[in-house]
Scaffold this motif. Structure first.
Motif, PDB file in Angstrom:
ATOM      1  N   MET A   1      22.891  54.572  68.869  1.00  0.00           N
ATOM      2  CA  MET A   1      23.705  54.657  67.664  1.00  0.00           C
ATOM      3  C   MET A   1      24.529  53.390  67.516  1.00  0.00           C
ATOM      4  O   MET A   1      25.007  52.837  68.495  1.00  0.00           O
ATOM      5  CB  MET A   1      24.640  55.864  67.773  1.00  0.00           C
ATOM      6  N   LYS A   2      24.656  52.915  66.289  1.00  0.00           N
ATOM      7  CA  LYS A   2      25.549  51.790  66.004  1.00  0.00           C
ATOM      8  C   LYS A   2      26.627  52.311  65.071  1.00  0.00           C
ATOM      9  O   LYS A   2      26.315  52.823  63.984  1.00  0.00           O
ATOM     10  CB  LYS A   2      24.786  50.634  65.373  1.00  0.00           C
ATOM     11  N   ARG A   3      27.842  52.192  65.504  1.00  0.00           N
ATOM     12  CA  ARG A   3      28.920  52.774  64.720  1.00  0.00           C
ATOM     13  C   ARG A   3      29.094  52.060  63.384  1.00  0.00           C
ATOM     14  O   ARG A   3      28.872  50.846  63.274  1.00  0.00           O
ATOM     15  CB  ARG A   3      30.223  52.783  65.515  1.00  0.00           C
ATOM     16  N   ARG A   4      29.442  52.815  62.412  1.00  0.00           N
ATOM     17  CA  ARG A   4      29.720  52.380  61.033  1.00  0.00           C
ATOM     18  C   ARG A   4      28.522  51.774  60.319  1.00  0.00           C
ATOM     19  O   ARG A   4      28.670  51.199  59.260  1.00  0.00           O
ATOM     20  CB  ARG A   4      30.889  51.373  61.004  1.00  0.00           C
ATOM     21  N   LYS A   5      27.349  51.856  60.855  1.00  0.00           N
ATOM     22  CA  LYS A   5      26.164  51.270  60.227  1.00  0.00           C
ATOM     23  C   LYS A   5      25.173  52.322  59.737  1.00  0.00           C
ATOM     24  O   LYS A   5      24.216  51.992  59.048  1.00  0.00           O
ATOM     25  CB  LYS A   5      25.408  50.345  61.208  1.00  0.00           C
ATOM     26  N   GLY A   6      25.344  53.561  60.166  1.00  0.00           N
ATOM     27  CA  GLY A   6      24.412  54.617  59.776  1.00  0.00           C
ATOM     28  C   GLY A   6      23.116  54.605  60.575  1.00  0.00           C
ATOM     29  O   GLY A   6      22.142  55.220  60.179  1.00  0.00           O
ATOM     30  N   PHE A   7      23.097  53.888  61.701  1.00  0.00           N
ATOM     31  CA  PHE A   7      21.894  53.799  62.526  1.00  0.00           C
ATOM     32  C   PHE A   7      21.980  54.808  63.660  1.00  0.00           C
ATOM     33  O   PHE A   7      22.888  54.755  64.491  1.00  0.00           O
ATOM     34  CB  PHE A   7      21.758  52.385  63.113  1.00  0.00           C
ATOM     35  N   ARG A   8      21.048  55.739  63.659  1.00  0.00           N
ATOM     36  CA  ARG A   8      20.955  56.726  64.738  1.00  0.00           C
ATOM     37  C   ARG A   8      19.482  56.929  65.063  1.00  0.00           C
ATOM     38  O   ARG A   8      18.674  57.115  64.162  1.00  0.00           O
ATOM     39  CB  ARG A   8      21.563  58.058  64.317  1.00  0.00           C
ATOM     40  N   LYS A   9      19.168  56.893  66.331  1.00  0.00           N
ATOM     41  CA  LYS A   9      17.791  57.108  66.770  1.00  0.00           C
ATOM     42  C   LYS A   9      17.816  58.014  67.992  1.00  0.00           C
ATOM     43  O   LYS A   9      18.505  57.734  68.961  1.00  0.00           O
ATOM     44  CB  LYS A   9      17.136  55.773  67.120  1.00  0.00           C
ATOM     45  N   LYS A  10      17.062  59.089  67.913  1.00  0.00           N
ATOM     46  CA  LYS A  10      16.996  60.042  69.015  1.00  0.00           C
ATOM     47  C   LYS A  10      15.563  60.083  69.530  1.00  0.00           C
ATOM     48  O   LYS A  10      14.622  60.264  68.758  1.00  0.00           O
ATOM     49  CB  LYS A  10      17.410  61.425  68.530  1.00  0.00           C
ATOM     50  N   HIS A  11      15.418  59.854  70.818  1.00  0.00           N
ATOM     51  CA  HIS A  11      14.105  59.859  71.456  1.00  0.00           C
ATOM     52  C   HIS A  11      14.226  60.662  72.738  1.00  0.00           C
ATOM     53  O   HIS A  11      15.175  60.488  73.506  1.00  0.00           O
ATOM     54  CB  HIS A  11      13.657  58.420  71.769  1.00  0.00           C
ATOM     55  N   GLY A  12      13.269  61.552  72.994  1.00  0.00           N
ATOM     56  CA  GLY A  12      13.323  62.363  74.206  1.00  0.00           C
ATOM     57  C   GLY A  12      11.942  62.557  74.799  1.00  0.00           C
ATOM     58  O   GLY A  12      10.929  62.329  74.149  1.00  0.00           O
ATOM     59  N   HIS A  13      11.903  62.974  76.058  1.00  0.00           N
ATOM     60  CA  HIS A  13      10.640  63.262  76.718  1.00  0.00           C
ATOM     61  C   HIS A  13      10.863  64.218  77.877  1.00  0.00           C
ATOM     62  O   HIS A  13      11.988  64.402  78.340  1.00  0.00           O
ATOM     63  CB  HIS A  13       9.967  61.982  77.215  1.00  0.00           C
ATOM     64  N   ARG A  14       9.769  64.812  78.327  1.00  0.00           N
ATOM     65  CA  ARG A  14       9.764  65.639  79.525  1.00  0.00           C
ATOM     66  C   ARG A  14       8.633  65.124  80.414  1.00  0.00           C
ATOM     67  O   ARG A  14       7.481  65.091  79.998  1.00  0.00           O
ATOM     68  CB  ARG A  14       9.534  67.105  79.172  1.00  0.00           C
ATOM     69  N   THR A  15       8.952  64.743  81.642  1.00  0.00           N
ATOM     70  CA  THR A  15       7.965  64.211  82.568  1.00  0.00           C
ATOM     71  C   THR A  15       7.069  65.340  83.075  1.00  0.00           C
ATOM     72  O   THR A  15       7.541  66.436  83.363  1.00  0.00           O
ATOM     73  CB  THR A  15       8.669  63.530  83.751  1.00  0.00           C
ATOM     74  N   HIS A  16       5.770  65.057  83.207  1.00  0.00           N
ATOM     75  CA  HIS A  16       4.818  66.050  83.685  1.00  0.00           C
ATOM     76  C   HIS A  16       4.599  65.888  85.182  1.00  0.00           C
ATOM     77  O   HIS A  16       4.432  64.779  85.685  1.00  0.00           O
ATOM     78  CB  HIS A  16       3.486  65.895  82.963  1.00  0.00           C
ATOM     79  N   TYR A  17       4.605  67.012  85.888  1.00  0.00           N
ATOM     80  CA  TYR A  17       4.397  67.044  87.328  1.00  0.00           C
ATOM     81  C   TYR A  17       3.258  68.000  87.656  1.00  0.00           C
ATOM     82  O   TYR A  17       2.864  68.834  86.849  1.00  0.00           O
ATOM     83  CB  TYR A  17       5.653  67.522  88.059  1.00  0.00           C
ATOM     84  N   THR A  18       2.754  67.900  88.876  1.00  0.00           N
ATOM     85  CA  THR A  18       1.765  68.825  89.410  1.00  0.00           C
ATOM     86  C   THR A  18       2.315  69.384  90.713  1.00  0.00           C
ATOM     87  O   THR A  18       2.811  68.637  91.541  1.00  0.00           O
ATOM     88  CB  THR A  18       0.426  68.105  89.683  1.00  0.00           C
ATOM     89  N   GLN A  19       2.227  70.707  90.880  1.00  0.00           N
ATOM     90  CA  GLN A  19       2.678  71.323  92.128  1.00  0.00           C
ATOM     91  C   GLN A  19       1.477  71.438  93.059  1.00  0.00           C
ATOM     92  O   GLN A  19       0.446  71.993  92.684  1.00  0.00           O
ATOM     93  CB  GLN A  19       3.262  72.708  91.866  1.00  0.00           C
ATOM     94  N   ILE A  20       1.610  70.874  94.276  1.00  0.00           N
ATOM     95  CA  ILE A  20       0.530  70.933  95.257  1.00  0.00           C
ATOM     96  C   ILE A  20       1.040  71.575  96.539  1.00  0.00           C
ATOM     97  O   ILE A  20       2.243  71.592  96.802  1.00  0.00           O
ATOM     98  CB  ILE A  20      -0.067  69.542  95.558  1.00  0.00           C
ATOM     99  N   LYS A  21       0.099  72.093  97.324  1.00  0.00           N
ATOM    100  CA  LYS A  21       0.410  72.643  98.643  1.00  0.00           C
ATOM    101  C   LYS A  21      -0.428  71.889  99.661  1.00  0.00           C
ATOM    102  O   LYS A  21      -1.645  71.801  99.533  1.00  0.00           O
ATOM    103  CB  LYS A  21       0.100  74.130  98.713  1.00  0.00           C
ATOM    104  N   ILE A  22       0.239  71.328 100.671  1.00  0.00           N
ATOM    105  CA  ILE A  22      -0.442  70.557 101.712  1.00  0.00           C
ATOM    106  C   ILE A  22      -1.137  71.524 102.661  1.00  0.00           C
ATOM    107  O   ILE A  22      -0.507  72.405 103.238  1.00  0.00           O
ATOM    108  CB  ILE A  22       0.551  69.669 102.490  1.00  0.00           C
ATOM    109  N   GLU A  23      -2.461  71.364 102.793  1.00  0.00           N
ATOM    110  CA  GLU A  23      -3.232  72.249 103.666  1.00  0.00           C
ATOM    111  C   GLU A  23      -3.414  71.692 105.066  1.00  0.00           C
ATOM    112  O   GLU A  23      -3.231  72.401 106.049  1.00  0.00           O
ATOM    113  CB  GLU A  23      -4.606  72.523 103.052  1.00  0.00           C
ATOM    114  N   SER A  24      -3.760  70.406 105.170  1.00  0.00           N
ATOM    115  CA  SER A  24      -3.995  69.846 106.500  1.00  0.00           C
ATOM    116  C   SER A  24      -3.801  68.339 106.478  1.00  0.00           C
ATOM    117  O   SER A  24      -3.965  67.689 105.458  1.00  0.00           O
ATOM    118  CB  SER A  24      -5.401  70.174 106.998  1.00  0.00           C
ATOM    119  N   ILE A  25      -3.449  67.825 107.661  1.00  0.00           N
ATOM    120  CA  ILE A  25      -3.360  66.389 107.893  1.00  0.00           C
ATOM    121  C   ILE A  25      -4.397  66.075 108.960  1.00  0.00           C
ATOM    122  O   ILE A  25      -4.245  66.481 110.112  1.00  0.00           O
ATOM    123  CB  ILE A  25      -1.953  65.976 108.342  1.00  0.00           C
ATOM    124  N   ALA A  26      -5.478  65.400 108.561  1.00  0.00           N
ATOM    125  CA  ALA A  26      -6.574  65.155 109.505  1.00  0.00           C
ATOM    126  C   ALA A  26      -6.784  63.674 109.718  1.00  0.00           C
ATOM    127  O   ALA A  26      -6.601  62.874 108.871  1.00  0.00           O
ATOM    128  CB  ALA A  26      -7.862  65.782 108.990  1.00  0.00           C
TER     129      ALA A  26
END
Length: 101
Positions: free
Chosen positions: A76-101
């Protein structure tokens, strides 16, 4: 026994049976994943690191897509009327470790 694994440019310390949220991986729930970039392995006090590590970590995808918290970037820039809104949500994957070989 634990290992340090590199996944999508980030390092994770993993143990067998551990559930973990990692950056989004391709695949569906129930798919098996092999993680080949192992940086360090500790086997009962014996440490292998660097090029001498010949291990792989096997994991199973528990949940294919988990969305992170919503992040808002508001400009936002004050007194100029400039406003920009940008958002996101990061994507993840849930894993389960089975073995270390």
């Amino acid at each position: 026994m634990f290992a340090v694994v590199k996944i999508a440019g980030q390092q994770f310390k993993v143990q067998e049976g551990q559930n973990l949220y990692v950056p989004h991986l391709e695949g569906n729930a129930g798919d098996k994943v092999e993680l080949n970039e192992v940086l360090l392995v500790d086997r009962d006090g014996t440490i292998e690191a660097g090029a001498s590590v010949k291990s792989t970590v096997k994991a199973e995808i528990v949940n294919a897509l988990v969305q992170g918290d919503k992040v808002i970037a508001f400009k936002m820039k004050r007194r100029k009327g400039f406003r920009k809104k940008h958002g996101h949500r990061t994507h993840y994957t849930q894993i389960k470790i089975e073995s270390i070989a």
